[in-house]
Write an enzyme that holds these catalytic residues in place. Structure first.
Site, mmCIF file in Angstrom:
data_model
loop_
_atom_site.group_PDB
_atom_site.id
_atom_site.type_symbol
_atom_site.label_atom_id
_atom_site.label_comp_id
_atom_site.label_asym_id
_atom_site.label_seq_id
_atom_site.Cartn_x
_atom_site.Cartn_y
_atom_site.Cartn_z
ATOM 1 N N ASP A 394 0.865 -1.178 0.000
ATOM 2 C CA ASP A 394 0.000 0.000 0.000
ATOM 3 C C ASP A 394 0.902 1.229 0.000
ATOM 4 O O ASP A 394 1.847 1.309 0.790
ATOM 5 C CB ASP A 394 -0.903 -0.008 1.235
ATOM 6 C CG ASP A 394 -1.771 1.232 1.322
ATOM 7 O OD1 ASP A 394 -2.611 1.423 0.423
ATOM 8 O OD2 ASP A 394 -1.615 2.013 2.289
ATOM 9 N N ASP A 396 1.152 5.253 0.453
ATOM 10 C CA ASP A 396 0.436 6.384 1.045
ATOM 11 C C ASP A 396 1.223 7.671 0.799
ATOM 12 O O ASP A 396 1.979 8.139 1.664
ATOM 13 C CB ASP A 396 0.248 6.159 2.551
ATOM 14 C CG ASP A 396 -0.741 5.041 2.836
ATOM 15 O OD1 ASP A 396 -1.034 4.287 1.904
ATOM 16 O OD2 ASP A 396 -1.203 4.933 3.979
ATOM 17 N N GLU A 398 1.300 11.479 0.376
ATOM 18 C CA GLU A 398 0.520 12.659 0.743
ATOM 19 C C GLU A 398 1.328 13.927 0.447
ATOM 20 O O GLU A 398 2.034 14.401 1.321
ATOM 21 C CB GLU A 398 0.139 12.588 2.215
ATOM 22 C CG GLU A 398 -0.653 11.339 2.546
ATOM 23 C CD GLU A 398 -1.084 11.292 3.997
ATOM 24 O OE1 GLU A 398 -1.325 12.349 4.624
ATOM 25 O OE2 GLU A 398 -1.165 10.187 4.516
ATOM 26 N N TYR A 466 -11.617 11.956 6.040
ATOM 27 C CA TYR A 466 -11.588 12.471 7.416
ATOM 28 C C TYR A 466 -10.514 13.550 7.453
ATOM 29 O O TYR A 466 -9.830 13.801 6.445
ATOM 30 C CB TYR A 466 -11.294 11.356 8.430
ATOM 31 C CG TYR A 466 -10.276 10.341 7.973
ATOM 32 C CD1 TYR A 466 -8.926 10.666 7.879
ATOM 33 C CD2 TYR A 466 -10.660 9.055 7.605
ATOM 34 C CE1 TYR A 466 -7.989 9.756 7.456
ATOM 35 C CE2 TYR A 466 -9.733 8.131 7.168
ATOM 36 C CZ TYR A 466 -8.402 8.489 7.099
ATOM 37 O OH TYR A 466 -7.461 7.580 6.659
#
Length: 624
Positions: A394, A396, A398, A466
């Site tokens: 995975d 991630d 950002e 979120y």
């Protein structure tokens, strides 16, 4: 530094702990593994009456390690020479050595002193070192033909490897295993049966029927013999088998994904371990785990926290299967506990997550050479020590071509370039996923990168729905951090789950490749007098680990919900104002996710849930 202090404005929290540097290989994380005697035997195999030999793994950098043997003269007369012999399993070897001459014959390795260091006075010691590769530990140690622990007991060789198991009588929930017996000079006591690398049974015969399995699921088995003094021999060859039946309905939540993040730093201040997934009942209800985080450095995937990942020793009461780690086992830490979890709950798939808020700064350099980056990640995820633990990767980042903790200018195509390279390397049988922004505003982060194109190579996206609003805006206005839909007075248009999902669909991402994100925590302000959203504040509300953020398991009792807005609960208690999801709001969000045809949901992160897994249960029940 606190052992659980997350960076501001992010769910991705990492604390560097117990890291080290090899004094031989600069810049490589050190894994110091102490050994009281030699490695790989329950009891030593042979002995020198006036000397001992001990082994230490000085450091480990993933693709190799530094080992050291030390000879100590425990007698009253000087040693004139020394020879150490040991076995390595296939795939582990010595590549170079210093202060000794090292040779091999098959898997048997022999080290002899040089001309200047053969004499060892009483009470003195001499050491030699080597660089090696492979995951195995030494066994069958002899010093000058006798036992390395200095005992005078005649040697007892460990048993041979049993025959590779065969399978029969395969049903939806069981499989029978049979194997040919191992041999031993003093006799075989029993056999350990290994499923997916973890021990599930000990038997005295050469057959075993494993029950309680999941229909339509792949399993891998091997066996290992133990002799009368409990020495384990080498592991047999492995056999793979798929149980009959199955289908999507066999998973918790039907064909929907219920994924949760497990953080490596949670084992410190939060005292949250893999076993908590079992005791909370969550393990039976989830389908996938993202293990966070590995780092992205110098264009490569690297270890995040070696101690938590694969070195921390677990006692029996902390361990998933109730068996304590030993000082000489080749893999400990979270990785070994996850291996045991998969043996107990074989429906669970585990992905290793790289990056996150703190470590996303390494992606821009990495994507400059995507093939090399993908190769480094593959080599680490598929390291023989833990390859059976992980079912994919995975990523991630950002954020691609946008700003997070740092800003990236790689361009819109960078995310697709990375996705394509990862898929090419990991192939069709491994999962390749990504956690992505939920900024659905016009010209926002979703618009900054080619998420539609990249989706062709990713199995799914974890859409981080979120952290839209929080106390980084110290004076407010107060707003739910995870609104499902827009509402009158929302501080920023496009900052909702519905906006993010709609925009991703419009860019060509299939609905089944989108997972809705649920935070197991709340965000809050203090100095608030208005109960409804939109009030002013004076700053961040106090939190256990960081101001402005608190776990659901704490908030449910200290500041119970007083209302809902845009599909999310909020609470006003004293002068504090919090927003967070409850089992009720999660149920509504899951119903919405199903109405949108989404692939399921994911959560950040398990330790915020209650001890009985209220929120994981709410996701699971809502997806059925």
């Amino acid at each position: 530094m606190s052992t659980d202090t997350p960076p501001r404005r992010s769910r991705f929290r990492w604390i560097p702990l117990r890291s080290g540097r090899s004094k031989v290989i600069a810049g490589l994380t050190a894994l110091a593994v102490p050994f009281a005697a030699m490695v790989g035997l329950a009891t030593p195999a042979a002995a020198a009456t006036s000397a001992t030999a001990t082994y230490t793994k000085k450091s480990d950098w993933g693709s190799g390690f530094e080992g050291q043997w030390t000879v100590k003269n425990t007698g009253t007369t000087a040693l004139s020479s020394w020879t150490i012999e040991w076995d390595y399993p296939a795939g582990t070897r010595v590549n170079s050595a210093w202060d000794a001459t090292v040779t091999s014959s098959g898997n048997r390795w022999t080290a002899k002193n040089l001309g200047w260091n053969g004499t060892v006075a009483p009470g003195a010691s001499v050491s030699f070192g080597f660089n090696g590769s492979g995951p195995g530990a030494p066994s069958g140690c002899k010093l000058n033909g006798a036992s390395c622990d200095g005992s005078t007991v005649p040697g007892d060789n460990p048993p041979s490897a049993p025959g590779t198991p065969t399978t029969s009588d395969v049903t939806n929930t069981s499989v029978k295993l049979s194997w040919s017996a191992a041999t031993d000079d003093k006799g075989v006591k029993n056999y350990d049966v290994l499923r997916n690398g973890a021990k599930i049974a000990t038997v005295t015969g050469t057959t075993y029927t494993n029950t309680g399995l999941t229909a339509g699921t792949d399993y891998t088995y091997a066996v290992q013999a133990r002799d009368t003094i409990d020495q384990l021999g080498p592991v047999s060859g492995s056999v793979s088998v798929r149980t009959t039946g199955g289908g999507g309905g066999e998973q918790p939540g039907g064909d929907k994904i219920n994924l949760g993040y497990f953080t490596n730093w949670g084992v410190y201040g939060r005292n949250y371990h893999v076993k908590n997934l079992v005791t909370s009942g969550s393990a039976a209800k989830i389908t996938h785990i993202n293990y966070a985080f590995g780092n992205v450095q110098n264009g490569k995937c690297t270890i995040g926290d070696s101690y938590a990942d694969y070195d921390k020793a677990y006692t029996a009461d902390q361990s998933v299967d109730g068996v304590a780690d030993t000082w000489d086992q080749p893999l400990r830490g979270n990785f070994n506990q996850l291996r045991k979890l998969k043996a107990k709950y074989p429906h669970i798939k585990i992905l290793w997550s790289f990056g996150g808020w703190t470590w996303s700064g390494g992606f821009p350099q990495a994507v400059q050479n995507p093939a090399a980056f993908a190769q480094s990640c593959y080599d680490l995820v598929e390291d023989p020590r833990w390859a059976d633990v992980f079912d994919g990767i995975d990523l991630d980042w950002e954020y691609p071509n946008a700003c997070g903790l740092t800003c990236d200018t790689s361009g819109p195509a960078a995310i697709k370039t990375m996705a394509d390279a990862m898929r090419a390397k990991f192939g069709p049988n491994n999962l390749v996923t990504a956690a992505i922004t939920a900024d659905g505003s016009s010209g926002g982060k979703i618009d900054a990168a080619d998420y539609g194109g990249a989706a062709q190579s990713f199995d799914w996206y974890n859409v981080m729905t979120y952290d839209f609003f929080g106390a980084w805006a110290a004076k407010g206005p107060t707003a739910p951090h995870s609104p499902l839909t827009s509402y009158t007075g929302i501080p920023q248009q496009g900052f909702t789950s519905a906006d993010a999902i709609a925009k991703l669909k419009a860019k060509g991402v299939p609905a089944k490749k989108l997972l809705l994100g649920i935070g197991f925590y709340g965000r809050g302000w203090t100095g608030v007098t208005q109960a409804a959203p939109g009030g002013t504040a004076t700053g961040a509300a106090p939190g256990t680990y960081e101001a402005g953020i608190e776990d659901y398991k704490v908030l449910k009792s200290t500041c119970p919900a007083t209302g809902t807005i845009a599909g999310t609960a909020y609470a006003h208690c004293g002068t504090n104002w919090w927003s967070y999801d409850t089992p009720a709001t999660i149920g509504s969000k899951m119903a919405w996710a199903k109405s949108q045809g989404l692939g399921g949901a994911f959560s950040w992160e398990f330790s915020g849930d209650t001890t009985n897994g209220e929120l994981v249960s709410a996701i699971s029940n809502g997806l059925k």
